[in-house]
Write an enzyme that holds these catalytic residues in place. Structure first.
Site, PDB file in Angstrom:
ATOM      1  N   CYS A 226       0.834  -1.223   0.000  1.00  0.00           N
ATOM      2  CA  CYS A 226       0.000   0.000   0.000  1.00  0.00           C
ATOM      3  C   CYS A 226       0.860   1.261   0.000  1.00  0.00           C
ATOM      4  O   CYS A 226       0.479   2.282  -0.554  1.00  0.00           O
ATOM      5  CB  CYS A 226      -0.904   0.018   1.225  1.00  0.00           C
ATOM      6  SG  CYS A 226      -2.066  -1.317   1.223  1.00  0.00           S
ATOM      7  N   CYS A 284       1.243 -30.926  -1.257  1.00  0.00           N
ATOM      8  CA  CYS A 284       1.499 -29.635  -0.585  1.00  0.00           C
ATOM      9  C   CYS A 284       2.595 -29.823   0.466  1.00  0.00           C
ATOM     10  O   CYS A 284       2.569 -30.792   1.238  1.00  0.00           O
ATOM     11  CB  CYS A 284       0.217 -29.113   0.077  1.00  0.00           C
ATOM     12  SG  CYS A 284       0.536 -27.621   1.037  1.00  0.00           S
ATOM     13  N   CYS A 388      14.346   9.803  -5.148  1.00  0.00           N
ATOM     14  CA  CYS A 388      13.056   9.110  -5.145  1.00  0.00           C
ATOM     15  C   CYS A 388      12.516   9.262  -3.718  1.00  0.00           C
ATOM     16  O   CYS A 388      13.027  10.085  -2.963  1.00  0.00           O
ATOM     17  CB  CYS A 388      13.183   7.649  -5.573  1.00  0.00           C
ATOM     18  SG  CYS A 388      14.097   6.651  -4.416  1.00  0.00           S
TER      19      CYS A 388
HETATM   20  N1  LIG Z   1       4.983 -10.176  11.000  1.00  0.00           N
HETATM   21  C1  LIG Z   1       4.221  -9.217  11.506  1.00  0.00           C
HETATM   22  N2  LIG Z   1       4.049  -9.135  12.849  1.00  0.00           N
HETATM   23  C2  LIG Z   1       3.258  -8.158  13.390  1.00  0.00           C
HETATM   24  N3  LIG Z   1       2.632  -7.232  12.666  1.00  0.00           N
HETATM   25  C3  LIG Z   1       2.780  -7.269  11.329  1.00  0.00           C
HETATM   26  C4  LIG Z   1       3.577  -8.247  10.683  1.00  0.00           C
HETATM   27  N4  LIG Z   1       3.550  -8.015   9.355  1.00  0.00           N
HETATM   28  C5  LIG Z   1       2.777  -6.936   9.165  1.00  0.00           C
HETATM   29  N5  LIG Z   1       2.311  -6.478  10.349  1.00  0.00           N
HETATM   30  C6  LIG Z   1       1.410  -5.335  10.585  1.00  0.00           C
HETATM   31  O1  LIG Z   1       0.301  -5.461   9.709  1.00  0.00           O
HETATM   32  C7  LIG Z   1      -0.254  -4.163   9.475  1.00  0.00           C
HETATM   33  C8  LIG Z   1      -0.623  -4.076   8.006  1.00  0.00           C
HETATM   34  O2  LIG Z   1      -1.280  -2.849   7.850  1.00  0.00           O
HETATM   35  P1  LIG Z   1      -1.381  -2.098   6.468  1.00  0.00           P
HETATM   36  O3  LIG Z   1      -1.454  -3.087   5.362  1.00  0.00           O
HETATM   37  O4  LIG Z   1      -2.529  -1.158   6.565  1.00  0.00           O
HETATM   38  O5  LIG Z   1       0.010  -1.351   6.272  1.00  0.00           O
HETATM   39  P2  LIG Z   1       0.930  -0.378   7.150  1.00  0.00           P
HETATM   40  O6  LIG Z   1       2.234  -1.078   7.312  1.00  0.00           O
HETATM   41  O7  LIG Z   1       0.251   0.087   8.378  1.00  0.00           O
HETATM   42  O8  LIG Z   1       1.048   0.908   6.241  1.00  0.00           O
HETATM   43  P3  LIG Z   1       1.873   1.293   4.940  1.00  0.00           P
HETATM   44  O9  LIG Z   1       1.913   0.078   4.041  1.00  0.00           O
HETATM   45  O10 LIG Z   1       1.092   2.413   4.351  1.00  0.00           O
HETATM   46  O11 LIG Z   1       3.214   1.714   5.430  1.00  0.00           O
HETATM   47  C9  LIG Z   1       0.810  -3.149   9.884  1.00  0.00           C
HETATM   48  O12 LIG Z   1       0.342  -2.435  11.010  1.00  0.00           O
HETATM   49  C10 LIG Z   1       2.035  -3.988  10.207  1.00  0.00           C
HETATM   50  O13 LIG Z   1       2.790  -3.458  11.276  1.00  0.00           O
END
Ligand SMILES: Nc1ncnc2c1ncn2[C@@H]1O[C@H](COP(=O)(O)OP(=O)(O)OP(=O)(O)O)[C@@H](O)[C@H]1O
Length: 432
Positions: A226, A284, A388
């Site tokens: 995103c 799988c 960038c």
């Molecule tokens: N392995 C993980 N353990 C804990 N939290 C996770 C893990 N992978 C992803 N997340 C969390 O999942 C959420 C995904 O949220 P989202 O897709 O809205 O993106 P974001 O990281 O908050 O925002 P952006 O992509 O705009 O920087 C995030 O808050 C991220 O910290």
């Protein structure tokens, strides 16, 4: 005599300790019995609160009691996890677990609806817990302010009935899939990008797991998140809410769940499509009789995105092919001739850019399109500095530009990109 008195005192102390311990056990038993009694009954408050769903024939008092006795783990308190949490908390689920290692940033607020201006910079798990308990004070919330990894996943997932994948990266998707298969738990998996979203339930009702559908991960450079691709808040709202709905259906053991099917939402056309997923793969690597994965593995390595590998791949430029934001600032202040090229796409360039910079998107540079006047603009050795957003794409662009401008002018990558400019040179320069 003295020795005897000492042993009497010691024995008396031991008896007091045993009596206290017995009392503690009695109290524990009493509260356990109490909680079983209340868990087995709806309170007047429950009846009033959930009446609109209790009267549904698919729910009834028995179903509401099931929800009250259920626990759901939400991994990721972001765009999907927030709406999912809202509806699960409102539905009367007994306990929610929230895993997130990140903090609330201002660019999260357009879609991560549990967080607010008041919780900026707080851990997302904490911010989500506070918001959910405001909605439903009866809800138990356990937070895990950690990154879910192979080392902690089984222990964190173990106590929950069902798991929601609300994360945004492929490595965590494989990790959650394998952990859910090993623990025999259903995984409600959602994703959203731009105007589109997708949703299914893996490892449920004989349906496939994530690895049955995607046995090998996509090349890291083909994955857009995103942050890079953008997303509309309402789209994450649709998918997160549907994740909550599927979780409730699984907990109530209702038919018609998305196991074995993928729901695709197109927000531009306002349309939903159902795609039948292939059945479970007989070979799988994790869920079949021929499984080779019997414990969790290193998922970042499996997905080819170990941080150090990524860093190595990006360290393509020598130090003299790069410039710091501080050195660029002095060149600009001294008004020496130079050219700043910004390689983001035009929509991002429109959001903000360094004054006087020229927008030539990376794709155009790689395809060598529209660069004809560049040699002319830099003739006489006018140096080129390439920006960038964070300093990754600019490195790729510089590799191409240095070849293109060989013998004419130097091209340098601005280390850290516009983020570094914001943090180290000009706080008023916007970041996103
Ligand atoms: N392995 C993980 N353990 C804990 N939290 C996770 C893990 N992978 C992803 N997340 C969390 O999942 C959420 C995904 O949220 P989202 O897709 O809205 O993106 P974001 O990281 O908050 O925002 P952006 O992509 O705009 O920087 C995030 O808050 C991220 O910290």
């Amino acid at each position: 005599m003295e020795a005897q008195q000492e042993s009497i005192a010691a024995l008396e102390a031991e008896i007091r300790e045993l009596q206290a311990s017995l009392q503690r056990k009695k109290d524990e038993l009493h509260s356990l019995k109490q909680s079983t009694v209340t868990a087995g009954k709806l309170t007047n408050n429950d009846i009033a609160r959930y009446s609109r769903q209790i009267i549904l024939p698919q729910v009834t008092v028995a179903g509401q009691l099931k929800l009250k006795a259920s626990s759901v783990l939400i991994v990721g308190a972001g765009g999907l996890g927030c709406p999912a949490g809202l509806y699960l908390a409102s539905a009367g689920i007994g306990e929610l677990g929230i895993v997130d290692y990140d903090t609330v940033e201002v660019n999260n607020l357009h879609r991560q609806v549990l967080h607010s201006e008041l919780t900026l910079n707080l851990p997302k798990a904490q911010s989500a817990r506070a918001a959910l308990q405001q909605i439903n004070s009866q809800l138990k919330v356990r937070t895990y302010e950690v990154q879910l990894k192979s080392e902690n996943a089984l222990e964190i997932l173990q106590p929950y009935d069902i798991v929601l994948d609300c994360t945004d990266n492929v490595a965590t998707r494989y990790l959650l899939n394998d952990a859910c298969v090993l623990l025999k738990k259903p995984l409600v998996s959602g994703s959203a990008l731009q105007f589109e979203g997708q949703l299914t339930i893996y490892n449920y009702n004989g349906g496939p797991c994530y690895r049955c559908i995607f046995p090998t991960p996509p090349p890291p450079e083909t994955v857009t998140n995103c942050g890079d691709g953008g997303v509309l808040g309402a789209v994450t709202g649709v998918i997160g809410s549907l994740q909550a709905l599927e979780a409730v259906k699984v907990l109530l053991k209702l038919d018609g769940t998305l196991a074995g099917r993928l729901l695709i939402f197109d927000g531009t056309a306002s349309s939903f499509r159902n795609v039948k997923l292939r059945p479970r793969r007989e070979d799988c690597a994790v869920c079949s009789a021929k499984a080779t994965i019997t414990k969790l593995i290193d998922y970042e390595q499996f997905c080819g995105m170990r941080a150090s590998d990524k860093d190595m791949a990006l360290k393509v430029l020598q130090s003299d092919e790069r410039i710091s934001v501080e050195d660029l600032k002095s060149i600009r202040d001294s008004r020496k001739p130079h050219l700043v090229i910004d390689v983001r796409n035009p929509l991002e360039f429109e959001i903000c850019h360094i004054e006087g910079s020229v927008n030539i998107p990376l794709k155009q540079i790689i395809e060598d399109k529209g660069l004809d006047d560049l040699k002319q603009r830099t003739s006489g050795g006018i140096p080129v500095f390439v920006f960038c957003r964070r300093g990754n794409d600019s490195q790729l662009a510089v590799k191409h530009l240095r070849k293109k401008l060989e013998g004419v002018a130097e091209a340098k990558d601005v280390v850290g990109g516009l983020h570094a400019w914001h943090y180290r040179i000009d706080n008023n320069f916007p970041i996103y």
